[in-house]
Design a protein around this motif. Structure first.
Motif, short mmCIF file in Angstrom:
data_model
loop_
_atom_site.label_atom_id
_atom_site.label_comp_id
_atom_site.label_asym_id
_atom_site.label_seq_id
_atom_site.Cartn_x
_atom_site.Cartn_y
_atom_site.Cartn_z
N GLU A 365 -16.01 -3.44 23.68
CA GLU A 365 -17.30 -4.02 24.12
C GLU A 365 -17.08 -5.35 24.82
O GLU A 365 -17.72 -5.66 25.82
CB GLU A 365 -18.23 -4.21 22.91
N ILE A 366 -16.15 -6.15 24.27
CA ILE A 366 -15.84 -7.45 24.89
C ILE A 366 -15.37 -7.21 26.33
O ILE A 366 -15.82 -7.85 27.28
CB ILE A 366 -14.75 -8.19 24.07
N ALA A 367 -14.45 -6.24 26.49
CA ALA A 367 -13.91 -5.94 27.82
C ALA A 367 -15.02 -5.46 28.76
O ALA A 367 -15.13 -5.94 29.89
CB ALA A 367 -12.83 -4.87 27.69
N ARG A 368 -15.86 -4.56 28.25
CA ARG A 368 -16.92 -3.98 29.09
C ARG A 368 -17.90 -5.05 29.56
O ARG A 368 -18.21 -5.15 30.73
CB ARG A 368 -17.71 -2.95 28.26
N VAL A 369 -18.36 -5.86 28.59
CA VAL A 369 -19.39 -6.85 28.92
C VAL A 369 -18.83 -7.95 29.81
O VAL A 369 -19.45 -8.35 30.79
CB VAL A 369 -20.01 -7.43 27.62
N LEU A 370 -17.62 -8.44 29.47
CA LEU A 370 -17.04 -9.54 30.26
C LEU A 370 -16.33 -9.02 31.51
O LEU A 370 -15.89 -9.80 32.34
CB LEU A 370 -16.07 -10.36 29.40
N LYS A 372 -13.42 -7.71 31.75
CA LYS A 372 -12.03 -8.20 31.74
C LYS A 372 -11.18 -7.22 30.94
O LYS A 372 -11.62 -6.74 29.89
CB LYS A 372 -11.95 -9.58 31.08
N LYS A 373 -9.97 -6.95 31.42
CA LYS A 373 -9.08 -6.07 30.68
C LYS A 373 -8.58 -6.78 29.41
O LYS A 373 -8.55 -8.01 29.37
CB LYS A 373 -7.88 -5.69 31.54
N GLU A 403 -1.94 -9.89 32.94
CA GLU A 403 -3.17 -9.43 33.57
C GLU A 403 -4.40 -9.82 32.76
O GLU A 403 -5.53 -9.64 33.19
CB GLU A 403 -3.10 -7.90 33.71
N SER A 404 -4.17 -10.32 31.54
CA SER A 404 -5.31 -10.59 30.67
C SER A 404 -5.05 -11.81 29.79
O SER A 404 -3.92 -12.06 29.38
CB SER A 404 -5.55 -9.38 29.76
N HIS A 405 -6.11 -12.54 29.50
CA HIS A 405 -5.98 -13.64 28.53
C HIS A 405 -6.72 -13.28 27.23
O HIS A 405 -7.02 -14.14 26.42
CB HIS A 405 -6.43 -14.98 29.12
#
Ligand SMILES: [Zn+2]
Length: 510
Positions: A365-370, A372-373, A403-405
């Motif tokens: 959900e964090i990835a989807r909403v923001l 970000k991978k 690619e991600s933080h």
């Protein structure tokens, strides 16, 4: 002499075996014994301290022997060992343990390891998957059962002590199967691999969490294992159980097993977790929840609305009024807002805790909403690939940490500031602020306000504890019991006998 004969029988290409045998034959049994300690069972240790009631917590948190030695008092609190007496007892025992680890004259019990080693290596593998080197090291260090038998022959006094321990372990193995693992009116067992019996050939597994599949090994030969498609893939991949021993249960579809109607539903716990409805010929239906979280979707299932349930075998992990944590959606929203608020510094690394499986919905959900991978390790990705995520969800995982933080890490690595400082040092230069989220229902207990998260900071490390639970809160448990209105309730967690059953049931019906 017999040890020498055995040594000659070892194939010349088996360098590991030669290495281990060398330790036995060269007159340095102490050295090999010290290495055997690495596999000494954590649960046996707890049992010996008279703290067996914490067994489930240690299994749930996947604490193996290596992790055990690193546990701090803060860790114990965070996993739920909050009562002062047992906590201090454990702290003292851990200190003793560390002291003895450095003692060159210790003589650990080898036979104990002979009995447990096969299972322990398999179960410890999950947590060490994140650190592949340690598995290989452990395999090199261990002594094979054959070699241990030879060692025993040359140490008779050790053998007699060992026999006592073996007897005790056998007693545990043959103890009565708990009521919450048996389905009345059927020949079925659920999550009962610790109690394998020849007379039963139908073994249900509700989900792939260690405290439910514990006891299941590659050598399983007791009939069929029934589980969801996702769980079957994990059992095959992680435990090496062959597909001919696995039967996949469809969701929301009544099937017949040994003349008994069986229907499974999504448990809203980890991926692949199911609750199972058994309808035996005696018309006394049994609903086994495994681990679950009651939600709106479950309340809409027609057969659960209409089928009278005689016995409810219930996940009572949080069956106490003090555990009243928020809905998952509220916690997800809290975490997303916290990430947005802390992200003013571009050199911030966000860490999200995860179990071997579990908490996927949160980081997805964090990835989807923001948009970000999220970075996951190769071992974690192999697991995620078994979880049947649709393509549009799987696109959010990356193996490239640059690619991600936002990184997904094992839950226990976030358990204390001490550990987080270690992680911060590894990333020094690239990140100068670490923000960690530990999602577990255990963080909220008596006296703490019902809130979607708590924040602590030490220098450049921020740690959030968020009550993101994949079990029912106490109020959800009560709602579920009201919804099902069973004639009989059998608590499956924290059930230490009739008194605890009575207490939990009275809480639920109050
Ligand atoms: Zn579980």
């Amino acid at each position: 002499m017999s040890a020498l004969i055995k040594a000659a029988a070892v194939p010349p290409h088996d360098s590991t075996a030669y290495h281990c045998l060398g330790q036995v034959l060269d007159g340095s049994p102490r050295q090999s014994s010290r290495k055997v300690v690495a596999a000494f069972p954590v649960l046996e240790w707890l049992h010996n301290l008279g703290l067996a009631k914490y067994e489930e917590i240690f299994v749930r948190e996947e604490i193996d022997w290596d992790t055990l030695k690193r546990l701090t008092e803060e860790d114990l609190c965070s996993i739920g060992v909050t009562a002062l007496g047992p906590r201090k007892k454990l702290v003292h025992a851990l200190a003793e343990l560390k002291r003895h680890e450095g003692n060159p004259v210790e003589t650990p019990d080898i036979q104990n390891v002979v009995v447990d080693e096969r299972n322990k290596l398999a179960t410890n593998k999950l947590i060490t998957d994140y650190f592949p080197g340690s598995v290989a090291r452990r395999k090199r260090d261990c002594i094979s059962a054959k070699e241990q038998k030879e060692t025993l022959k040359s140490h008779p006094s050790s053998a007699s002590r060992s026999q006592q321990k073996k007897n005790r372990i056998n007693n545990v193995k043959h103890k009565t199967v708990p009521t919450w693992c048996c389905i009345p009116g059927t020949p079925f067992r659920v999550d009962a691999f610790k109690y394998l019996r020849r007379e039963c050939s139908h073994w249900f597994l509700t989900h792939f969490h260690m405290d439910h599949y514990q006891g299941l090994t590659r050598s399983f030969c007791h009939g069929k294992i029934y589980c969801s498609s996702i769980t079957a893939k994990l059992v095959n991949m992680k435990l090496g159980i062959s597909w001919d021993k696995l039967q996949v249960l469809p969701l929301n579809q009544k099937i017949n097993i040994a003349g008994i109607a069986v229907t499974c539903f999504d448990a809203n716990h980890c991926p692949g977790a199911i609750i199972i409805l058994f309808e035996p010929p005696n018309n006394k239906a049994v609903l086994h929840t495994g681990d679950f979280r009651f939600g709106e979707e479950m309340a809409k299932i027609p057969i659960l609305q209409t089928c009278p349930i005689h016995t409810l075998i219930l996940d009572t992990t949080y069956c106490d009024p003090q555990y009243d944590f928020p809905k998952q959606e509220a916690v997800i929203q809290f975490v997303i807002e916290a990430i947005q608020a802390e992200a003013f510094n571009p050199k911030t690394l966000f860490l999200i805790g995860s179990y071997t499986i579990g908490k996927e919905r949160l980081f997805l959900e964090i990835a989807r909403v923001l948009r970000k991978k999220v970075y996951v390790s190769a071992a974690k990705l192999r697991l995620l690939e078994c979880l049947e995520f649709p393509k549009e969800d799987a696109q959010w995982f990356t193996l490239n940490e640059h690619e991600s933080h936002i990184h997904v890490v094992p839950m226990w690595t976030l358990a204390s500031f001490k550990r987080l400082k270690y992680i911060a040092n590894q990333y020094a230069g690239r990140f100068n602020l670490i923000v960690a989220f530990s999602p577990t229902g255990w963080t909220f207990s008596k006296g703490k306000k019902k809130s979607p998260g708590r924040r602590w900071q030490q220098g450049t490390i921020i740690r959030y504890e968020v009550p993101y639970s994949e079990h029912c809160s106490f109020s959800e448990l009560r709602d579920f019991v009201k919804f099902i209105s069973p004639a009989n309730i059998i608590p499956s967690v924290n059930n230490h006998g009739p008194e605890s059953t009575r207490t939990m049931v009275s809480h639920l019906l109050a």
